[in-house]
Design a protein around this motif. Structure first.
Motif, mmCIF file in Angstrom:
data_model
loop_
_atom_site.group_PDB
_atom_site.id
_atom_site.type_symbol
_atom_site.label_atom_id
_atom_site.label_comp_id
_atom_site.label_asym_id
_atom_site.label_seq_id
_atom_site.Cartn_x
_atom_site.Cartn_y
_atom_site.Cartn_z
ATOM 1 N N PHE A 70 0.703 -1.384 -0.182
ATOM 2 C CA PHE A 70 -0.077 -0.117 0.088
ATOM 3 C C PHE A 70 0.751 1.206 -0.162
ATOM 4 O O PHE A 70 1.963 1.272 0.426
ATOM 5 C CB PHE A 70 -1.028 -0.082 1.241
ATOM 6 C CG PHE A 70 -1.693 -1.013 1.448
ATOM 7 C CD1 PHE A 70 -2.924 -1.231 0.492
ATOM 8 C CD2 PHE A 70 -1.227 -2.265 2.565
ATOM 9 C CE1 PHE A 70 -3.595 -2.543 0.670
ATOM 10 C CE2 PHE A 70 -2.154 -3.303 2.507
ATOM 11 C CZ PHE A 70 -3.470 -3.350 1.718
ATOM 12 N N ASP A 71 0.296 2.386 -0.388
ATOM 13 C CA ASP A 71 0.686 3.739 -0.379
ATOM 14 C C ASP A 71 0.604 4.056 1.166
ATOM 15 O O ASP A 71 -0.752 4.435 1.368
ATOM 16 C CB ASP A 71 0.252 4.554 -1.282
ATOM 17 C CG ASP A 71 0.797 6.082 -1.298
ATOM 18 O OD1 ASP A 71 1.565 6.348 -0.258
ATOM 19 O OD2 ASP A 71 0.091 6.969 -2.094
ATOM 20 N N LEU A 72 1.488 4.411 1.841
ATOM 21 C CA LEU A 72 1.270 4.885 3.272
ATOM 22 C C LEU A 72 1.115 6.320 3.610
ATOM 23 O O LEU A 72 1.432 6.606 4.740
ATOM 24 C CB LEU A 72 2.130 3.858 4.195
ATOM 25 C CG LEU A 72 2.466 2.601 4.111
ATOM 26 C CD1 LEU A 72 3.489 1.944 5.005
ATOM 27 C CD2 LEU A 72 1.218 1.803 4.442
ATOM 28 N N SER A 73 1.028 7.005 2.486
ATOM 29 C CA SER A 73 1.404 8.469 2.719
ATOM 30 C C SER A 73 0.097 8.898 3.373
ATOM 31 O O SER A 73 -0.063 10.170 4.150
ATOM 32 C CB SER A 73 1.271 9.223 1.453
ATOM 33 O OG SER A 73 0.349 8.787 0.462
ATOM 34 N N ASN A 74 -1.194 8.309 3.258
ATOM 35 C CA ASN A 74 -2.236 8.709 4.045
ATOM 36 C C ASN A 74 -2.559 7.980 5.515
ATOM 37 O O ASN A 74 -3.648 7.814 5.979
ATOM 38 C CB ASN A 74 -3.701 8.813 3.473
ATOM 39 C CG ASN A 74 -3.399 9.674 2.146
ATOM 40 O OD1 ASN A 74 -2.971 10.546 2.417
ATOM 41 N ND2 ASN A 74 -4.165 9.335 1.127
ATOM 42 N N TRP A 75 -1.662 7.263 5.792
ATOM 43 C CA TRP A 75 -1.666 6.479 7.098
ATOM 44 C C TRP A 75 -1.172 7.302 8.529
ATOM 45 O O TRP A 75 -0.271 7.881 8.302
ATOM 46 C CB TRP A 75 -0.844 5.033 7.100
ATOM 47 C CG TRP A 75 -1.464 4.085 5.953
ATOM 48 C CD1 TRP A 75 -2.368 4.450 4.759
ATOM 49 C CD2 TRP A 75 -1.793 2.708 6.198
ATOM 50 N NE1 TRP A 75 -2.691 3.251 4.306
ATOM 51 C CE2 TRP A 75 -2.224 2.200 4.796
ATOM 52 C CE3 TRP A 75 -1.070 1.891 7.049
ATOM 53 C CZ2 TRP A 75 -2.606 0.861 4.922
ATOM 54 C CZ3 TRP A 75 -1.357 0.267 6.671
ATOM 55 C CH2 TRP A 75 -1.918 0.034 5.794
ATOM 56 N N GLY A 76 -1.673 6.937 9.400
ATOM 57 C CA GLY A 76 -1.147 7.427 10.649
ATOM 58 C C GLY A 76 -0.478 6.301 11.670
ATOM 59 O O GLY A 76 -1.069 5.171 11.664
#
Length: 192
Positions: A70-76
């Motif tokens: 996954f693209d983790l750029s929107n993950w916290g």
């Protein structure tokens, strides 16, 4: 939470610290589902004792592999530290292509992973992590948190309920063929 325990928002670059936190569950009961009138009359949950066992819930949750899927750029990412040692953490997924649990919604955050080292359970750390998740999700204009657990993780079910979560989905066949004895339970926390 004790003053020598701190929660910090971190980046995906802290996955090596996150991975150090054990994700062990002790299981001594489970919820059996009893369908009334074939399910048309509702489903009752009955807690029954089982032979106690310990399971490493994190075996299929390797933080080092998330980025390859996954693209983790929107993950916290949050880690709880006790004297600079990582003892708990939570990972949140938001607005990410390919994360089926998000159901393509832009107003939903999924609790992808939550873990508290066994010796730190019962100290209110899990509640602090859920509070951090709520605040993080609200900053992104989300209306709900979504959490997956199973019928054999009674402690987690009771914990999420105590945090204001309501059971929204029951899928008896989600793990069919892999873990036939487990039922997927999806919980939702409404965000004001």
């Amino acid at each position: 939470m004790r003053s020598d325990i701190v929660i910090k928002e971190v980046t995906k670059e802290h996955s090596n610290e996150y991975a150090q936190i054990p994700m062990l569950g002790k299981f001594s009961s489970k919820y059996e589902l009893q369908k009334v009138d074939g399910g048309l009359g509702g489903i009752l949950f009955k807690e029954v004792e089982i032979e106690e066992y310990i399971k490493d819930i994190g075996l299929d949750q390797d933080p080092f592999e998330w980025e390859s899927s996954f693209d983790l750029s929107n993950w916290g990412f949050f880690i709880v530290y006790h004297q600079d040692k990582p003892v708990a953490g939570i990972t949140l997924a938001f607005d990410t292509e390919g994360v089926n649990m998000l159901a393509k919604r832009k107003d939903l955050t999924v609790v992808w992973d939550i873990r508290v080292a066994p010796e730190y359970k019962g100290m209110g750390i899990g509640s602090q992590l859920i509070n951090a998740a709520k605040a993080w999700a609200k900053e992104r204009n989300c209306t709900q948190l979504k959490i997956e657990t199973q019928n054999n993780n009674v402690a987690a079910c009771k914990f999420y309920k105590s945090q204001g979560a309501v059971l929204g989905e029951i899928n008896e066949y989600a793990y069919y063929g892999d873990m036939d004895d487990e039922v997927m339970l999806i919980w939702y926390i409404e965000l004001e």
